[in-house]
Write an enzyme that holds these catalytic residues in place. Structure first.
Site, short mmCIF file in Angstrom:
data_model
loop_
_atom_site.label_atom_id
_atom_site.label_comp_id
_atom_site.label_asym_id
_atom_site.label_seq_id
_atom_site.Cartn_x
_atom_site.Cartn_y
_atom_site.Cartn_z
N HIS A 193 -0.82 -3.17 -18.59
CA HIS A 193 -1.78 -3.29 -19.69
C HIS A 193 -2.15 -4.75 -19.90
O HIS A 193 -1.32 -5.64 -19.80
CB HIS A 193 -1.20 -2.71 -20.98
N GLU A 228 5.03 10.70 -20.87
CA GLU A 228 5.86 9.51 -21.15
C GLU A 228 6.78 9.80 -22.34
O GLU A 228 7.97 9.53 -22.28
CB GLU A 228 4.95 8.30 -21.47
N1 LIG Z 1 3.80 2.35 -22.43
C1 LIG Z 1 2.60 2.63 -22.99
N2 LIG Z 1 2.27 3.90 -23.25
C2 LIG Z 1 1.10 4.19 -23.85
N3 LIG Z 1 0.21 3.26 -24.22
C3 LIG Z 1 0.52 1.98 -23.99
C4 LIG Z 1 1.70 1.62 -23.37
N4 LIG Z 1 1.74 0.28 -23.26
C5 LIG Z 1 0.63 -0.19 -23.78
N5 LIG Z 1 -0.13 0.83 -24.23
C6 LIG Z 1 -1.42 0.65 -24.87
O1 LIG Z 1 -1.27 0.87 -26.23
C7 LIG Z 1 -2.53 1.25 -26.72
C8 LIG Z 1 -2.26 1.92 -28.05
C9 LIG Z 1 -3.26 1.61 -29.09
C10 LIG Z 1 -3.24 2.61 -30.17
O2 LIG Z 1 -2.51 3.55 -30.11
C11 LIG Z 1 -4.13 2.46 -31.34
C12 LIG Z 1 -4.06 3.39 -32.35
C13 LIG Z 1 -4.88 3.23 -33.46
C14 LIG Z 1 -5.73 2.15 -33.57
C15 LIG Z 1 -5.77 1.23 -32.56
C16 LIG Z 1 -6.66 0.03 -32.65
O3 LIG Z 1 -6.78 -0.74 -31.70
O4 LIG Z 1 -7.24 -0.19 -33.72
C17 LIG Z 1 -4.99 1.38 -31.42
C18 LIG Z 1 -3.07 2.16 -25.67
O5 LIG Z 1 -4.42 2.28 -25.63
C19 LIG Z 1 -2.50 1.56 -24.39
O6 LIG Z 1 -3.44 0.82 -23.68
ZN LIG Z 2 1.12 2.24 -19.86
#
Ligand SMILES: Nc1ncnc2c1ncn2[C@@H]1O[C@H](CCC(=O)c2cccc(C(=O)O)c2)[C@@H](O)[C@H]1O
Ligand SMILES: [Zn+2]
Length: 353
Positions: A29, A213
């Site tokens: 990421h 996951e």
């Molecule tokens: N291991 C992981 N497994 C899954 N994802 C992972 C992992 N590592 C990194 N990510 C990233 O985390 C983001 C999460 C962002 C998110 O939930 C969110 C919710 C509400 C509002 C906003 C905002 O921006 O306002 C964002 C994902 O899109 C992804 O690219």
């Molecule tokens: Zn990921």
């Protein structure tokens, strides 16, 4: 090309072998790759943030009680990226870290929705990542491609916005190759995203959602059936379903395995309980990736070392893993052949010393 040559004075252990091995990274990421130096620089620029400015304090800050806590901390780092120049700096520095590990090709997962909703102009955002991509290729020889992912928990508004940014010909960046889905899985069923994936796929993008996951194997089935996944991000819980493992193996759907991430987010209890060996034994194509390396105290080299231990691999086995990632990538055939040949040349030179 001096990159092929093995220094005869180099230590002969697997760690040293991995350090020089040409590699491809398929699951990493953008914001999650910000090094402590970049995070502290951005935190100092934006002192209203609760992210520590001291790199040493970041180690504690990046210690997670569960997946939800990880996402909370992740979003606090997202909040530090406020200008197109922040985006450019982050992207270029991530490429530098990848190049240092002999990563020749990386598909970087970017969440453009998170930046545009925080007020970064969409055109300026695209220009910043493209500018960094071209500079990184020229300066380091590392080829970057993008996966734009929907942050699923942010709902269908985020899905719509991400799809628009990924498919509008006036915005879509040249380096974009795939479309993903990230964030928490609990309470975020995959099938609702089918119309968005349909549009992205129709626009020529590859489908690479996270699935399995933090929820069970049904999420992986949903990703395959509804989102037409070509690779699965993590897919850890696939190990609970022998039919699913057989399906992944038969259809050669690779898993993007990120072992240390799964421990850091507490998706898996210990490395010894990680199902990577079951995947390999079932004939599933396994690729090794780092996910959010500085947040998880790891890097791609370390993930290969972990895989060597869990899968009991020697140099040839590690070279095969590296070639799996190249083969599973969305690079063109000539590009794949070039990196695989480089891996073979390096491995032969290493073993011939
Ligand atoms: N291991 C992981 N497994 C899954 N994802 C992972 C992992 N590592 C990194 N990510 C990233 O985390 C983001 C999460 C962002 C998110 O939930 C969110 C919710 C509400 C509002 C906003 C905002 O921006 O306002 C964002 C994902 O899109 C992804 O690219
Ligand atoms: Zn990921």
């Amino acid at each position: 090309m001096t990159q092929h040559l093995v220094d005869p004075r180099a230590p002969r252990d697997l760690t040293a072998f991995v350090a020089g091995l040409p590699k491809a990274e398929l699951h990493v990421h953008h914001v999650g790759s910000a090094s402590p130096r970049i995070v502290s620089e951005l935190a100092a620029r934006h002192p209203d943030s609760r992210v520590p400015t001291d790199p040493a304090a970041l180690v504690d800050y990046f210690s997670f009680t569960d997946f939800a806590h990880f996402i909370e901390v992740y979003l606090s780092v997202v909040d530090l990226i406020r200008t197109p120049e922040d985006v450019r700096l982050l992207t270029f520095e991530v490429a530098r870290d990848l190049a240092r590990q002999q990563v020749r090709y990386a598909e970087l997962t970017i969440t453009p929705f998170s930046s545009t909703r925080r007020g970064i102009d969409e055109r300026a955002f695209m220009d910043a990542i493209e500018d960094a991509r071209k500079a990184a290729e020229a300066d380091f020889g590392t080829v970057l491609r993008w996966c734009f992912d929907i942050p699923g928990e942010a709902g269908l508004e985020a899905a719509e916005e991400t799809t628009r940014l990924a498919t509008d010909d006036r915005l879509r960046p040249e380096g974009l190759v795939s479309f993903g889905l990230g964030g928490p899985e609990v309470g975020v069923p995959r099938p609702q995203f089918k119309p968005y994936f349909d549009r992205a796929i129709a626009a020529g993008l590859h489908s690479v959602p996270h699935a399995g996951e933090t929820t069970g194997p049904q999420t992986v089935w949903d990703a395959l059936t509804h989102l037409r996944a070509e690779r699965i991000g993590h897919g850890t819980s696939s190990a609970q379903d022998p039919k699913l493992l057989a399906h992944l193996a038969e259809h050669r759907i690779p898993l993007e395995v990120c072992p240390t991430s799964n421990i850091a987010t507490r998706a898996v209890r210990t490395l010894d309980e990680h199902p990577i060996k079951e995947f390999a034994e079932a004939g599933v194509v396994v690729t090794i990736n780092s996910d959010d390396p500085p947040m998880f105290g790891t890097d791609l080299d370390n993930e290969y070392a972990v895989a060597a231990r869990l899968l009991d691999l020697d140099e040839r086995g590690l070279a095969d893993l590296a070639k799996n990632a190249v083969e599973a990538s969305f690079l063109d055939a000539a590009g794949k052949a070039r990196i695989k040949e480089e891996i073979d040349t390096y491995t032969a030179a290493w073993l011939d010393r």
